[in-house]
Design a protein around this motif. Structure first.
Motif, mmCIF file in Angstrom:
data_model
loop_
_atom_site.group_PDB
_atom_site.id
_atom_site.type_symbol
_atom_site.label_atom_id
_atom_site.label_comp_id
_atom_site.label_asym_id
_atom_site.label_seq_id
_atom_site.Cartn_x
_atom_site.Cartn_y
_atom_site.Cartn_z
ATOM 1 N N VAL A 355 37.096 40.894 43.678
ATOM 2 C CA VAL A 355 38.152 40.784 42.658
ATOM 3 C C VAL A 355 37.683 39.908 41.500
ATOM 4 O O VAL A 355 37.905 40.229 40.325
ATOM 5 N N LEU A 356 37.021 38.792 41.833
ATOM 6 C CA LEU A 356 36.502 37.915 40.781
ATOM 7 C C LEU A 356 35.463 38.641 39.925
ATOM 8 O O LEU A 356 35.416 38.466 38.707
ATOM 9 N N SER A 357 34.639 39.455 40.572
ATOM 10 C CA SER A 357 33.626 40.206 39.836
ATOM 11 C C SER A 357 34.269 41.211 38.884
ATOM 12 O O SER A 357 33.830 41.378 37.742
ATOM 13 N N ILE A 358 35.335 41.863 39.343
ATOM 14 C CA ILE A 358 36.050 42.815 38.475
ATOM 15 C C ILE A 358 36.677 42.078 37.292
ATOM 16 O O ILE A 358 36.628 42.539 36.142
ATOM 17 N N ALA A 359 37.272 40.906 37.579
ATOM 18 C CA ALA A 359 37.902 40.128 36.505
ATOM 19 C C ALA A 359 36.866 39.676 35.475
ATOM 20 O O ALA A 359 37.112 39.744 34.258
ATOM 21 N N MET A 451 43.687 30.730 49.572
ATOM 22 C CA MET A 451 42.829 31.559 48.728
ATOM 23 C C MET A 451 43.347 32.990 48.603
ATOM 24 O O MET A 451 43.150 33.644 47.576
ATOM 25 N N ALA A 452 44.033 33.481 49.624
ATOM 26 C CA ALA A 452 44.547 34.853 49.556
ATOM 27 C C ALA A 452 45.617 34.977 48.470
ATOM 28 O O ALA A 452 45.632 35.934 47.686
ATOM 29 N N SER A 453 46.536 33.993 48.384
ATOM 30 C CA SER A 453 47.593 34.055 47.367
ATOM 31 C C SER A 453 47.019 33.854 45.968
ATOM 32 O O SER A 453 47.508 34.438 44.994
ATOM 33 N N ARG A 454 45.987 33.041 45.864
ATOM 34 C CA ARG A 454 45.359 32.834 44.555
ATOM 35 C C ARG A 454 44.615 34.092 44.099
ATOM 36 O O ARG A 454 44.564 34.394 42.903
ATOM 37 N N THR A 455 44.040 34.791 45.051
ATOM 38 C CA THR A 455 43.404 36.070 44.714
ATOM 39 C C THR A 455 44.448 37.070 44.227
ATOM 40 O O THR A 455 44.209 37.824 43.267
ATOM 41 N N ALA A 456 45.604 37.043 44.856
ATOM 42 C CA ALA A 456 46.677 37.959 44.460
ATOM 43 C C ALA A 456 47.130 37.672 43.033
ATOM 44 O O ALA A 456 47.520 38.595 42.293
ATOM 45 N N TRP A 457 47.090 36.406 42.606
ATOM 46 C CA TRP A 457 47.475 36.069 41.228
ATOM 47 C C TRP A 457 46.547 36.757 40.225
ATOM 48 O O TRP A 457 47.003 37.315 39.226
ATOM 49 N N ILE A 458 45.239 36.730 40.514
ATOM 50 C CA ILE A 458 44.285 37.382 39.613
ATOM 51 C C ILE A 458 44.516 38.890 39.597
ATOM 52 O O ILE A 458 44.480 39.533 38.536
ATOM 53 N N GLU A 459 44.751 39.465 40.768
ATOM 54 C CA GLU A 459 45.008 40.903 40.822
ATOM 55 C C GLU A 459 46.238 41.272 40.002
ATOM 56 O O GLU A 459 46.267 42.317 39.328
ATOM 57 N N LYS A 460 47.245 40.398 40.016
ATOM 58 C CA LYS A 460 48.458 40.664 39.236
ATOM 59 C C LYS A 460 48.140 40.670 37.735
ATOM 60 O O LYS A 460 48.653 41.521 36.990
ATOM 61 N N GLN A 461 47.301 39.735 37.302
ATOM 62 C CA GLN A 461 46.936 39.700 35.884
ATOM 63 C C GLN A 461 46.178 40.969 35.476
ATOM 64 O O GLN A 461 46.387 41.508 34.389
ATOM 65 N N LEU A 462 45.310 41.429 36.361
ATOM 66 C CA LEU A 462 44.498 42.598 36.030
ATOM 67 C C LEU A 462 45.339 43.865 35.918
ATOM 68 O O LEU A 462 44.995 44.786 35.169
ATOM 69 N N THR A 463 46.437 43.935 36.658
ATOM 70 C CA THR A 463 47.277 45.138 36.581
ATOM 71 C C THR A 463 47.935 45.288 35.210
ATOM 72 O O THR A 463 48.287 46.407 34.807
ATOM 73 N N ALA A 464 48.116 44.166 34.500
ATOM 74 C CA ALA A 464 48.743 44.232 33.170
ATOM 75 C C ALA A 464 47.758 43.893 32.059
ATOM 76 O O ALA A 464 48.178 43.532 30.956
ATOM 77 N N TRP A 465 46.487 44.017 32.343
ATOM 78 C CA TRP A 465 45.477 43.578 31.378
ATOM 79 C C TRP A 465 45.348 44.536 30.186
ATOM 80 O O TRP A 465 44.755 44.177 29.160
ATOM 81 N N ASP A 466 45.898 45.720 30.293
ATOM 82 C CA ASP A 466 45.836 46.662 29.170
ATOM 83 C C ASP A 466 46.455 46.063 27.913
ATOM 84 O O ASP A 466 45.993 46.321 26.788
ATOM 85 N N LYS A 467 47.490 45.250 28.098
ATOM 86 C CA LYS A 467 48.158 44.629 26.953
ATOM 87 C C LYS A 467 47.192 43.723 26.188
ATOM 88 O O LYS A 467 47.172 43.716 24.956
ATOM 89 N N VAL A 468 46.359 42.996 26.930
ATOM 90 C CA VAL A 468 45.400 42.096 26.302
ATOM 91 C C VAL A 468 44.295 42.898 25.613
ATOM 92 O O VAL A 468 43.901 42.595 24.479
ATOM 93 N N GLU A 469 43.799 43.915 26.274
ATOM 94 C CA GLU A 469 42.731 44.724 25.683
ATOM 95 C C GLU A 469 43.224 45.456 24.424
ATOM 96 O O GLU A 469 42.460 45.615 23.463
ATOM 97 N N ASN A 470 44.477 45.875 24.431
ATOM 98 C CA ASN A 470 45.033 46.509 23.229
ATOM 99 C C ASN A 470 45.098 45.512 22.076
ATOM 100 O O ASN A 470 44.898 45.882 20.907
ATOM 101 N N ALA A 471 45.391 44.242 22.381
ATOM 102 C CA ALA A 471 45.409 43.213 21.337
ATOM 103 C C ALA A 471 44.014 43.024 20.751
ATOM 104 O O ALA A 471 43.851 42.855 19.533
#
Length: 681
Positions: A355-359, A451-471
């Motif tokens: 997940v970190l590598s994808i981020a 660490m599992a819940s912290r990983t889930a936080w990053i995954e949540k950000q990535l699901t909505a990352w299109d908004k940032v890339e569009n900016a």
């Protein structure tokens, strides 16, 4: 450290050494086994030295006891095979197979040793610093601490590598400041209550060096303070790009993010100290022919940690390297246990690293999309270009500030979260080539750190990352809408270069109009009346640093009056390095000129600080009449009596010239520091 562990390690080294002496007398096929044994003995000896000098933690002691037991098992196996070889129950191949087990155990020893050295190096460092302070006079200590390479060399000792000393730069600086301040306080207490010797005046070079170091450290500390929330109790800190979003950010994670940011800032600072031109620079967005103009310029604003360039080209590569190292470390340690492992960490940790590598891969979008070999994000280029042209542009700003800030903050918040996660990862999974903690201990720490819940936080950000890339894409569209943006910015920089030449006094001689108006307060002579005139003498610099007479002009003689008025103007060209102007008053009688007195008006040129004449700034225009006191010569009538000479001073001023030419009067754009005052150097 317990005596049991100390005795066990000594017994283990003795046992390994006896086995080595026996095997070294054997056939040549056993030499690799002997070499492996020597490596094990060396590792055990270094570990023993560390635990003898430090009070190790209970966790480290338990780890070493487990390691000692595994080493004993390997040596027992080697001794049993040696006995079988002597009784001819087996062949030499049985002993050579033991070599692999000893090498694996030696690798684990190396990982444990590196972990111990890293944890207890600060204790070695403090001891080395205290030895330095105790063995040298205070003035000698201050000289050593003022030069980092010399100080690092003085601190180097066994168990304290050059790399670990560099990494503790800020700790060493704070430690020495505290100690030296205490010494100073103790000395002040021993002195008389009303006595203060003051501070030794430094040379100009020392002051400049001190100012530059202070500026760098201040910019570094300001960067950390501004970019990281200081309160760990905030719920949540700003690690989300979603408006009005709440995230639980526990105190431990915030502290790890703080440490990771400080460590990264320290790494960038030390790298810049060693090689100031390495990596992206504030002027890297310019064409190559213009970059050389700004190389070495002192008043450029350093790149901030949250700018796209630093994130894409400096911080992200470090994170990528850490993720790759941890992934490889995990694969070496647990790949063969994935199918039978009962601990969650063996399944979840590799997934988190993925997940970190994808981020981290999301940051590729921040790199320069125009040139493959660029080292400056084109997003930062857009901001630099736009901020530069605003100095001369009369149109309303069309820069997409909202989208730009959304993208910048979102990427930086995600990156710092990843940095904090990796910092926790390195605390849990210690070791360079092999994990030194057993799986059950790793599993406990993994669950404890959430660490599992912290990983889930990053995954949540990535699901909505299109908004940032569009900016980001929206900001890049500005390039198509304003294709001439860069050319306009370069024109402004060229205008600033011309303005800088004028403001710094390098464009040519200053033109000053000096008008000798009158003299008042002259004493009444015993006989007759005074017939006076003023000679204006201009002095320039000589090659020895002194002054020599360049030229002189004079007024007409004001005949037979105690209140002479001339109103005589002189236009003077002031060359670089001019020293002063003397206004000399004379009385003419019987064809002879008699000296009465003098008033000196001095120039002061300090690059980057001031440019004055008669204590009036040459930077700004002036047109006024000023009364200067003039003391008469001691052999003149009315000796010692002060008179006043009225002088008119007029010049356009450097800022006036710049304004008249329509040039910028301040450094344009974000490339330059906003707190610049005085004259550019």
């Amino acid at each position: 450290m317990s005596h049991s562990l100390d005795d066990d390690l000594l017994a283990l080294m003795t046992r390994a050494w006896k086995l080595y002496r026996v095997l070294s007398k054997g056939p040549v096929q056993l030499q690799p086994l002997c070499t492996a044994l020597l490596s094990m003995i060396a590792g055990l000896r270094e570990i023993h030295e560390i635990i003898s000098d430090h009070q190790i933690s209970n966790v480290d002691e338990a780890t070493l006891l487990n390691l000692n037991g595994r080493c004993e098992a390997v040596l027992s196996s080697a001794e049993n095979n040696l006995k079988k070889l002597k009784s001819k129950e087996t062949d030499i191949l049985g002993l050579t197979n033991i070599q692999i087990q000893i090498e694996d155990q030696t690798n684990e020893l190396s990982s444990v040793l590196e972990g111990l050295q890293e944890r207890y190096s600060r204790q070695c460092l403090i001891r080395s610093l205290e030895q330095l302070l105790a063995s040298r006079p205070q003035d000698q200590v201050q000289e050593i601490t003022a030069d980092w390479p010399i100080l690092a060399k003085e601190l180097h000792q066994p168990g304290l590598s050059s790399q670990s000393i560099d990494e503790e730069f800020f700790f060493i600086n704070a430690f020495l400041e505290d100690k030296l301040l205490r010494f100073q306080d103790e000395e002040e207490e021993e002195q008389l209550p009303d006595y203060s010797p003051g501070r030794r005046p430094g040379t100009v070079a020392e002051k400049v060096k001190s100012l530059e170091q202070t500026t760098r450290l201040m910019s570094l500390s300001e960067e950390i303070v501004e970019l990281v929330a200081t309160s760990s109790k905030a719920s949540p800190p700003p690690y989300t790009f979603e408006s009005n979003a709440d995230q639980d950010m526990d105190e431990e994670l915030v502290k790890n993010i703080h440490r990771a940011i400080e460590q990264e800032s320290r790494r960038r600072f030390l790298r810049h100290e060693r090689s100031p031109t390495a990596g992206p620079q504030p002027y890297s967005w310019l064409p190559l022919d213009l970059q050389t103009r700004y190389s070495g310029v002192k008043y450029l604003a350093p790149l901030r940690a949250d700018c796209f360039t630093v994130m894409a080209y400096e911080t992200v590569p470090q994170c990528t390297e850490q993720i790759a190292r941890l992934t490889n470390l995990f694969r070496v340690s647990f790949d063969h246990k994935l199918q039978v492992a009962t601990e969650k960490v063996i399944q979840e940790a590799p997934a988190t690293l993925k997940v970190l590598s994808i981020a981290i891969s999301k940051f590729i979008l921040l790199q320069d999309q125009r040139t493959a070999n660029g080292s400056f994000s084109d997003l930062d280029s857009l901001e630099y270009e736009h901020s530069t042209i605003l100095v001369e542009s009369k149109t309303v700003s069309s820069f997409p500030h909202e989208e730009f800030e959304l993208a910048r903050k979102s990427y930086y918040n995600l990156l710092t979260y990843i940095m904090g996660m990796l910092h926790i990862f390195t605390d849990i999974f210690q070791g360079r080539t092999y994990l030194i903690r057993p799986p059950n201990e790793l599993d406990f720490l993994w669950q404890d750190k959430k660490m599992a819940s912290r990983t889930a936080w990053i995954e949540k950000q990535l699901t909505a990352w299109d908004k940032v890339e569009n900016a980001v894409l929206h900001c890049r569209s500005l390039r198509a809408l304003q294709p001439g943006l860069r050319d306009q910015a370069i024109k402004v920089l060229n205008d600033w270069k011309e303005a800088e030449t004028i403001l710094s006094g390098r464009s040519g001689d200053e033109m000053i109009t000096l008008t000798v108006i009158s003299v008042s307060g002259l004493p009444k002579p015993t006989l007759g009346q005074l017939s006076t005139f003023v000679r204006v003498v201009f002095y320039g610099p000589n090659i020895l640093g002194g002054a020599y007479r360049l030229f002189d002009v004079k007024t007409d003689v004001s005949a037979k009056t105690q209140f002479p008025v001339w109103n005589k103007s002189f236009l003077m060209s002031v060359p670089e390095g001019a020293r002063f102007v003397d206004l000399e008053l004379y009385h003419r009688a019987l064809g002879m000129d008699n000296y009465l007195g003098r008033r000196r008006l001095e120039f002061s040129f300090v690059p980057g600080v001031e440019a004055t004449f008669a204590n009036r700034s040459l930077m700004h225009g002036i047109d006024e009449e000023i009364d200067f006191p003039m003391k008469l010569a001691t052999d003149a009538k009315g000796k010692g009596k002060a008179v006043m000479i009225t002088v008119g001073l007029k010049w356009q001023g450097r800022f006036g010239r710049v304004e008249e030419m329509g040039l910028p009067s301040q450094p344009p754009g974000k490339m330059f520091r906003s707190d610049i005052v005085g004259i550019p150097v």
